[in-house]
Design a protein around this motif. Structure first.
Motif, PDB file in Angstrom:
ATOM      1  N   ALA A   1       0.837  -1.202   0.000  1.00 35.93           N
ATOM      2  CA  ALA A   1       0.000   0.000   0.000  1.00 35.93           C
ATOM      3  C   ALA A   1       0.871   1.251   0.000  1.00 35.93           C
ATOM      4  O   ALA A   1       1.993   1.226   0.516  1.00 35.93           O
ATOM      5  N   ILE A   2       0.329   2.302  -0.590  1.00 40.30           N
ATOM      6  CA  ILE A   2       1.025   3.593  -0.538  1.00 40.30           C
ATOM      7  C   ILE A   2       0.894   4.127   0.886  1.00 40.30           C
ATOM      8  O   ILE A   2      -0.211   4.236   1.401  1.00 40.30           O
ATOM      9  N   GLY A  78       5.226   6.630  -0.458  1.00 43.66           N
ATOM     10  CA  GLY A  78       5.513   5.605  -1.463  1.00 43.66           C
ATOM     11  C   GLY A  78       5.025   4.247  -1.005  1.00 43.66           C
ATOM     12  O   GLY A  78       4.520   4.093   0.112  1.00 43.66           O
ATOM     13  N   GLU A  79       5.183   3.271  -1.886  1.00 46.92           N
ATOM     14  CA  GLU A  79       4.787   1.895  -1.583  1.00 46.92           C
ATOM     15  C   GLU A  79       5.571   1.403  -0.367  1.00 46.92           C
ATOM     16  O   GLU A  79       6.800   1.427  -0.369  1.00 46.92           O
ATOM     17  N   GLY A  80       4.874   1.004   0.663  1.00 51.85           N
ATOM     18  CA  GLY A  80       5.521   0.467   1.862  1.00 51.85           C
ATOM     19  C   GLY A  80       6.525   1.434   2.481  1.00 51.85           C
ATOM     20  O   GLY A  80       7.570   1.027   2.991  1.00 51.85           O
ATOM     21  N   ALA A  81       6.187   2.727   2.470  1.00 55.55           N
ATOM     22  CA  ALA A  81       7.159   3.768   2.844  1.00 55.55           C
ATOM     23  C   ALA A  81       7.735   3.587   4.251  1.00 55.55           C
ATOM     24  O   ALA A  81       8.911   3.894   4.478  1.00 55.55           O
ATOM     25  N   ILE A  82       6.926   3.087   5.188  1.00 53.39           N
ATOM     26  CA  ILE A  82       7.395   3.008   6.576  1.00 53.39           C
ATOM     27  C   ILE A  82       8.551   2.007   6.690  1.00 53.39           C
ATOM     28  O   ILE A  82       9.632   2.332   7.195  1.00 53.39           O
ATOM     29  N   ALA A  83       8.323   0.797   6.182  1.00 56.09           N
ATOM     30  CA  ALA A  83       9.366  -0.241   6.247  1.00 56.09           C
ATOM     31  C   ALA A  83      10.539   0.105   5.324  1.00 56.09           C
ATOM     32  O   ALA A  83      11.710  -0.119   5.666  1.00 56.09           O
ATOM     33  N   LYS A  84      10.227   0.654   4.166  1.00 57.03           N
ATOM     34  CA  LYS A  84      11.286   1.011   3.211  1.00 57.03           C
ATOM     35  C   LYS A  84      12.247   2.018   3.827  1.00 57.03           C
ATOM     36  O   LYS A  84      13.469   1.874   3.735  1.00 57.03           O
ATOM     37  N   GLY A 117      13.023   7.726  11.767  1.00 52.77           N
ATOM     38  CA  GLY A 117      11.901   7.338  10.904  1.00 52.77           C
ATOM     39  C   GLY A 117      10.813   6.683  11.729  1.00 52.77           C
ATOM     40  O   GLY A 117      11.105   5.937  12.671  1.00 52.77           O
ATOM     41  N   SER A 118       9.554   6.960  11.390  1.00 51.70           N
ATOM     42  CA  SER A 118       8.418   6.368  12.113  1.00 51.70           C
ATOM     43  C   SER A 118       8.539   4.842  12.106  1.00 51.70           C
ATOM     44  O   SER A 118       8.946   4.243  11.110  1.00 51.70           O
ATOM     45  N   ASP A 119       8.099   4.215  13.222  1.00 50.60           N
ATOM     46  CA  ASP A 119       8.272   2.760  13.323  1.00 50.60           C
ATOM     47  C   ASP A 119       7.009   1.959  13.040  1.00 50.60           C
ATOM     48  O   ASP A 119       7.032   0.730  13.117  1.00 50.60           O
ATOM     49  N   GLY A 120       5.903   2.622  12.701  1.00 46.76           N
ATOM     50  CA  GLY A 120       4.683   1.877  12.385  1.00 46.76           C
ATOM     51  C   GLY A 120       3.614   2.829  11.892  1.00 46.76           C
ATOM     52  O   GLY A 120       3.819   4.045  11.866  1.00 46.76           O
ATOM     53  N   GLU A 121       2.458   2.261  11.491  1.00 51.84           N
ATOM     54  CA  GLU A 121       1.410   3.085  10.875  1.00 51.84           C
ATOM     55  C   GLU A 121       0.856   4.146  11.826  1.00 51.84           C
ATOM     56  O   GLU A 121       0.644   5.296  11.427  1.00 51.84           O
ATOM     57  N   ASP A 122       0.590   3.743  13.083  1.00 44.69           N
ATOM     58  CA  ASP A 122       0.019   4.700  14.041  1.00 44.69           C
ATOM     59  C   ASP A 122       1.017   5.799  14.374  1.00 44.69           C
ATOM     60  O   ASP A 122       0.656   6.987  14.416  1.00 44.69           O
TER      61      ASP A 122
END
Ligand code: CMP
Length: 140
Positions: A1-2, A78-84, A117-122
């Protein structure tokens, strides 16, 4: 997901004049800068941003460091921005960061570790809102 994630280039990396080199890594990985501003954080802003760490033994050193000079704050999309973004950064402790990561290449210590960098969606949602009112994010 973006996705969107919050990124901070910390005072050590700003002082080393590597904002552009770090942006190139984001862009080369397909992450787009959709909001950005440079700031000298106040102690209150840094403490608020890192409030989850308030009880940790490293909290004071962390805040001292984050107000020691200007930082560059951006929203990456971007696609999978958090983990990327976390992959690009490498481990929190640069001594443990894989070769070729931002922290392996630009960081000196676990405090002066070049980027956040943020570590998760929330966390990403909250951290983006903390620094960027919605009107100042420019997607597409
Ligand atoms: P950051 O991703 O910005 O989130 C919190 C910061 O605290 C972390 O990067 C490190 O720079 C700093 N820090 C210092 N000591 C530690 C520790 N023992 N564990 C985690 N973070 C630490």
């Amino acid at each position: 997901a973006i996705e969107r994630t919050l990124s901070i280039i910390k005072p050590d990396a700003v002082a080393k004049n590597v904002i552009g080199q770090i942006y190139t890594r984001f862009e080369s990985a397909g992450l787009k800068v959709v909001a950005a501003r440079m700031a000298q954080l106040s102690r209150a802003e840094a403490e608020g941003f890192y409030a989850v760490h308030r009880e940790r033994p490293f909290f004071k050193d962390l805040v001292d460091f984050m107000v020691s000079g200007p930082v560059m704050i951006q929203v990456l999309e971007g696609e999978g921005a958090i983990a990327k973004n976390r992959d690009l950064m490498g481990a929190t402790d640069p001594k443990k960061a894989e070769k070729g990561t931002i922290r392996a290449d630009f960081a000196d210590s676990i405090d002066a570790n070049a980027v956040h960098g943020s570590d998760g969606e929330d966390t990403a949602k909250n951290e983006i809102a903390y620094f960027f009112p919605a009107l100042n994010v420019y997607s597409r």
